[in-house]
Design a protein around this motif. Structure first.
Motif, PDB file in Angstrom:
ATOM      1  N   ARG A 178       0.744  -1.731   0.367  1.00  0.00           N
ATOM      2  CA  ARG A 178      -0.470   0.001   0.093  1.00  0.00           C
ATOM      3  C   ARG A 178       0.935   1.451   0.081  1.00  0.00           C
ATOM      4  O   ARG A 178       0.338   2.390  -0.055  1.00  0.00           O
ATOM      5  CB  ARG A 178      -0.752  -0.140   1.298  1.00  0.00           C
ATOM      6  CG  ARG A 178      -1.430  -1.418   1.352  1.00  0.00           C
ATOM      7  CD  ARG A 178      -3.021  -0.944   2.131  1.00  0.00           C
ATOM      8  NE  ARG A 178      -3.515  -0.338   2.182  1.00  0.00           N
ATOM      9  CZ  ARG A 178      -4.722   0.595   3.342  1.00  0.00           C
ATOM     10  NH1 ARG A 178      -5.127  -0.212   4.150  1.00  0.00           N
ATOM     11  NH2 ARG A 178      -5.837   1.412   2.546  1.00  0.00           N
ATOM     12  N   GLY A 179       2.110   0.955   0.439  1.00  0.00           N
ATOM     13  CA  GLY A 179       3.318   2.132  -0.005  1.00  0.00           C
ATOM     14  C   GLY A 179       3.758   2.598  -1.160  1.00  0.00           C
ATOM     15  O   GLY A 179       3.881   1.944  -2.371  1.00  0.00           O
ATOM     16  N   ASP A 209       1.058  12.525  -3.537  1.00  0.00           N
ATOM     17  CA  ASP A 209       2.504  12.593  -4.606  1.00  0.00           C
ATOM     18  C   ASP A 209       1.226  12.833  -6.124  1.00  0.00           C
ATOM     19  O   ASP A 209       0.591  11.594  -6.605  1.00  0.00           O
ATOM     20  CB  ASP A 209       3.596  12.240  -4.823  1.00  0.00           C
ATOM     21  CG  ASP A 209       4.541  12.958  -5.551  1.00  0.00           C
ATOM     22  OD1 ASP A 209       4.513  12.798  -6.900  1.00  0.00           O
ATOM     23  OD2 ASP A 209       5.596  13.520  -5.673  1.00  0.00           O
ATOM     24  N   PRO A 210       1.073  13.299  -7.437  1.00  0.00           N
ATOM     25  CA  PRO A 210       0.802  13.043  -8.133  1.00  0.00           C
ATOM     26  C   PRO A 210       1.029  11.574  -9.181  1.00  0.00           C
ATOM     27  O   PRO A 210       0.500  10.991  -9.854  1.00  0.00           O
ATOM     28  CB  PRO A 210       0.611  14.463  -9.550  1.00  0.00           C
ATOM     29  CG  PRO A 210       1.651  15.130  -8.202  1.00  0.00           C
ATOM     30  CD  PRO A 210       1.129  14.548  -6.558  1.00  0.00           C
ATOM     31  N   VAL A 235       4.817   3.945  -9.219  1.00  0.00           N
ATOM     32  CA  VAL A 235       5.036   4.977  -9.276  1.00  0.00           C
ATOM     33  C   VAL A 235       5.736   5.429  -9.983  1.00  0.00           C
ATOM     34  O   VAL A 235       7.146   5.256 -10.620  1.00  0.00           O
ATOM     35  CB  VAL A 235       5.932   5.240  -7.563  1.00  0.00           C
ATOM     36  CG1 VAL A 235       6.731   6.485  -6.964  1.00  0.00           C
ATOM     37  CG2 VAL A 235       4.954   4.211  -6.552  1.00  0.00           C
ATOM     38  N   GLY A 236       5.205   7.259 -10.278  1.00  0.00           N
ATOM     39  CA  GLY A 236       6.620   7.967 -11.208  1.00  0.00           C
ATOM     40  C   GLY A 236       7.508   8.722 -10.566  1.00  0.00           C
ATOM     41  O   GLY A 236       7.702   8.246  -9.594  1.00  0.00           O
ATOM     42  N   CYS A 237       7.739   9.898 -11.392  1.00  0.00           N
ATOM     43  CA  CYS A 237       8.477  10.891 -11.145  1.00  0.00           C
ATOM     44  C   CYS A 237       8.494  11.212  -9.511  1.00  0.00           C
ATOM     45  O   CYS A 237       7.336  12.456  -9.766  1.00  0.00           O
ATOM     46  CB  CYS A 237       9.607  11.541 -11.460  1.00  0.00           C
ATOM     47  SG  CYS A 237      10.301  12.758 -11.398  1.00  0.00           S
ATOM     48  N   LEU A 238       8.839  11.289  -8.596  1.00  0.00           N
ATOM     49  CA  LEU A 238       8.254  12.297  -6.998  1.00  0.00           C
ATOM     50  C   LEU A 238       8.591  13.741  -7.200  1.00  0.00           C
ATOM     51  O   LEU A 238       9.732  13.909  -7.915  1.00  0.00           O
ATOM     52  CB  LEU A 238       8.272  11.347  -6.203  1.00  0.00           C
ATOM     53  CG  LEU A 238       8.404  10.007  -6.047  1.00  0.00           C
ATOM     54  CD1 LEU A 238       8.802   9.329  -4.710  1.00  0.00           C
ATOM     55  CD2 LEU A 238       6.687  10.012  -5.604  1.00  0.00           C
ATOM     56  N   ARG A 239       7.727  14.510  -7.257  1.00  0.00           N
ATOM     57  CA  ARG A 239       8.280  15.266  -6.683  1.00  0.00           C
ATOM     58  C   ARG A 239       9.060  15.664  -5.170  1.00  0.00           C
ATOM     59  O   ARG A 239       9.376  15.230  -4.358  1.00  0.00           O
ATOM     60  CB  ARG A 239       7.003  16.339  -6.104  1.00  0.00           C
ATOM     61  CG  ARG A 239       5.929  16.895  -7.314  1.00  0.00           C
ATOM     62  CD  ARG A 239       4.575  17.106  -6.366  1.00  0.00           C
ATOM     63  NE  ARG A 239       3.875  17.335  -4.996  1.00  0.00           N
ATOM     64  CZ  ARG A 239       2.915  17.209  -4.822  1.00  0.00           C
ATOM     65  NH1 ARG A 239       2.864  18.062  -5.727  1.00  0.00           N
ATOM     66  NH2 ARG A 239       2.599  16.464  -3.646  1.00  0.00           N
ATOM     67  N   SER A 242       9.148  14.610  -1.413  1.00  0.00           N
ATOM     68  CA  SER A 242       8.584  13.579  -1.585  1.00  0.00           C
ATOM     69  C   SER A 242       8.823  12.106  -0.843  1.00  0.00           C
ATOM     70  O   SER A 242       8.291  11.475  -0.058  1.00  0.00           O
ATOM     71  CB  SER A 242       7.237  13.030  -2.898  1.00  0.00           C
ATOM     72  OG  SER A 242       6.895  13.642  -3.161  1.00  0.00           O
ATOM     73  N   ALA A 243       9.713  11.650  -0.747  1.00  0.00           N
ATOM     74  CA  ALA A 243      10.222  10.333  -0.680  1.00  0.00           C
ATOM     75  C   ALA A 243      11.038  10.829   0.973  1.00  0.00           C
ATOM     76  O   ALA A 243      10.682   9.971   1.127  1.00  0.00           O
ATOM     77  CB  ALA A 243      11.416   9.960  -2.045  1.00  0.00           C
ATOM     78  N   GLU A 244      11.219  11.914   0.852  1.00  0.00           N
ATOM     79  CA  GLU A 244      11.675  11.999   2.282  1.00  0.00           C
ATOM     80  C   GLU A 244      10.433  12.108   3.280  1.00  0.00           C
ATOM     81  O   GLU A 244      10.244  11.607   4.833  1.00  0.00           O
ATOM     82  CB  GLU A 244      12.183  13.530   2.193  1.00  0.00           C
ATOM     83  CG  GLU A 244      13.809  13.675   2.370  1.00  0.00           C
ATOM     84  CD  GLU A 244      14.040  13.578   0.407  1.00  0.00           C
ATOM     85  OE1 GLU A 244      14.801  13.221   0.369  1.00  0.00           O
ATOM     86  OE2 GLU A 244      12.936  13.872  -0.023  1.00  0.00           O
ATOM     87  N   LEU A 245       8.956  12.252   2.658  1.00  0.00           N
ATOM     88  CA  LEU A 245       7.826  12.453   3.488  1.00  0.00           C
ATOM     89  C   LEU A 245       7.624  11.111   3.367  1.00  0.00           C
ATOM     90  O   LEU A 245       6.936  10.501   4.568  1.00  0.00           O
ATOM     91  CB  LEU A 245       6.990  13.225   3.204  1.00  0.00           C
ATOM     92  CG  LEU A 245       6.804  15.080   2.917  1.00  0.00           C
ATOM     93  CD1 LEU A 245       5.470  15.298   2.208  1.00  0.00           C
ATOM     94  CD2 LEU A 245       6.584  15.109   4.214  1.00  0.00           C
ATOM     95  N   ALA A 246       7.549   9.858   2.786  1.00  0.00           N
ATOM     96  CA  ALA A 246       7.317   8.353   2.945  1.00  0.00           C
ATOM     97  C   ALA A 246       8.347   7.754   3.080  1.00  0.00           C
ATOM     98  O   ALA A 246       7.646   6.566   4.554  1.00  0.00           O
ATOM     99  CB  ALA A 246       7.048   8.024   1.004  1.00  0.00           C
ATOM    100  N   LEU A 247       9.268   8.395   3.809  1.00  0.00           N
ATOM    101  CA  LEU A 247      10.283   7.509   5.066  1.00  0.00           C
ATOM    102  C   LEU A 247      10.252   7.904   6.032  1.00  0.00           C
ATOM    103  O   LEU A 247      10.261   7.433   6.967  1.00  0.00           O
ATOM    104  CB  LEU A 247      11.964   8.138   4.142  1.00  0.00           C
ATOM    105  CG  LEU A 247      12.974   7.016   2.899  1.00  0.00           C
ATOM    106  CD1 LEU A 247      13.787   7.899   2.837  1.00  0.00           C
ATOM    107  CD2 LEU A 247      13.209   5.618   3.086  1.00  0.00           C
TER     108      LEU A 247
END
Length: 292
Positions: A178-179, A209-210, A235-239, A242-247
């Motif tokens: 789901r992540g 993230d879109p 998952v495409g190219c994140l803003r 965004s990766a840091e928020l998910a982490l």
């Protein structure tokens, strides 16, 4: 020796390719390959698989809908259900710990047969029995993207008597997530708990993230045990950020499970970024280093 369900690929090593199981078992005694124990582990795996088949309807129920494990349920079914219940997430099913639990029982069978070194690798969900007098540490290849399956880091486990199992989950693996984690590896007292924890932490690695495309689980796997839940399709190219928020979200979930005593630590990867979370009291249990 070869059967339709498993084969001895070299002395002391057995490979299982049966149904959903793709597993390698290694056994030694006094430094020498111990094929008899590896075969005993394989036979136990097939028994475990039969247990799961018989209790499949129960194992596919969300644990939040389970009042208790049936008294007549085999130890294997009980263990995986209890591991998932530790998460405190009622929409999980017991199958979230199926691979790790199978590895645990394979290692238990090899040790009972007399192996003083036993290791089971069930598609990256690994359990082991290695007396500390034999080695001072255990090195394991760590992947940062489960879809590639390529080891990019070295995981040095310095207390493999306490840490007896690990499991990896993430987008592109054998199970739905789901992540948006590309890989989450959890280290625990056994592989069953590591498996459940890795799944939960990978699910928690999420942000808005879109570039993230999600859908219902049954759209990707009609036979899934989590029908009705939203999972990540791509998952495409994140803003930026965004990766840091998910982490951060994944790390918070990891810290909760460490606080419960379910795991000792976790290594998380999202879009090339990495975070490591360890138990504060025992930060020396493992180390991670990038491979050259």
């Amino acid at each position: 020796m070869t059967t339709t369900k498993y084969s001895v690929i070299q002395e002391g090593t057995v490979y299982i390719d049966y149904g959903p199981i793709t597993m390698t078992l290694e056994a030694r005694r006094e430094g020498y390959p111990f094929t008899e124990a590896a075969v005993a582990g394989a036979e136990r795996v097939l028994e475990v698989f039969n247990d799961f088949t018989v209790y499949l309807d129960f194992l596919r129920k969300p644990v939040g809908a389970i009042a208790s494990v049936p008294d007549n349920a085999p130890q294997t079914v009980r263990k995986m259900t209890e591991s998932v219940m530790l998460l405190g997430e009622g929409d999980f099913t017991s199958l979230a710990a199926v691979a790790g639990t199978t590895s645990d029982f394979a290692v238990e069978a090899m040790a009972a047969c007399g192996a003083d070194y036993a290791l089971a690798n069930n598609g990256g969900d690994i359990a082991w029995y290695i007396p500390t007098k034999q080695k001072s540490f255990l090195n394991v290849g760590l992947i940062s993207d489960v879809s590639s399956g390529r080891a990019t880091h070295s995981l040095k486990i310095k207390s493999f008597g306490e840490i007896r199992g690990l499991a990896t989950s993430g987008l592109g693996g054998r199970s739905l997530t789901r992540g948006i984690a590309s890989a989450v590896t959890a280290l625990a007292p056994d592989s069953s708990r590591a498996d459940a924890a890795a799944t939960a932490i990978a699910n928690a690695c999420y942000c808005n993230d879109p570039a993230i495309e999600q859908c219902l689980a049954e759209e990707l796997d009609y036979g899934t045990d989590i029908r009705g839940l939203t999972v990540t399709k791509s998952v495409g190219c994140l803003r930026s950020g965004s990766a840091e928020l998910a982490l951060e979200a994944g790390c918070r979930r990891a810290e909760t499970l460490i606080g419960k005593g379910m795991i000792f630590g976790v290594v998380l990867f999202v879009a090339g970024a990495m975070q490591i979370v360890k138990t504060k009291e025992r930060g020396d249990l493992f180390e991670v280093a990038a491979l050259d």
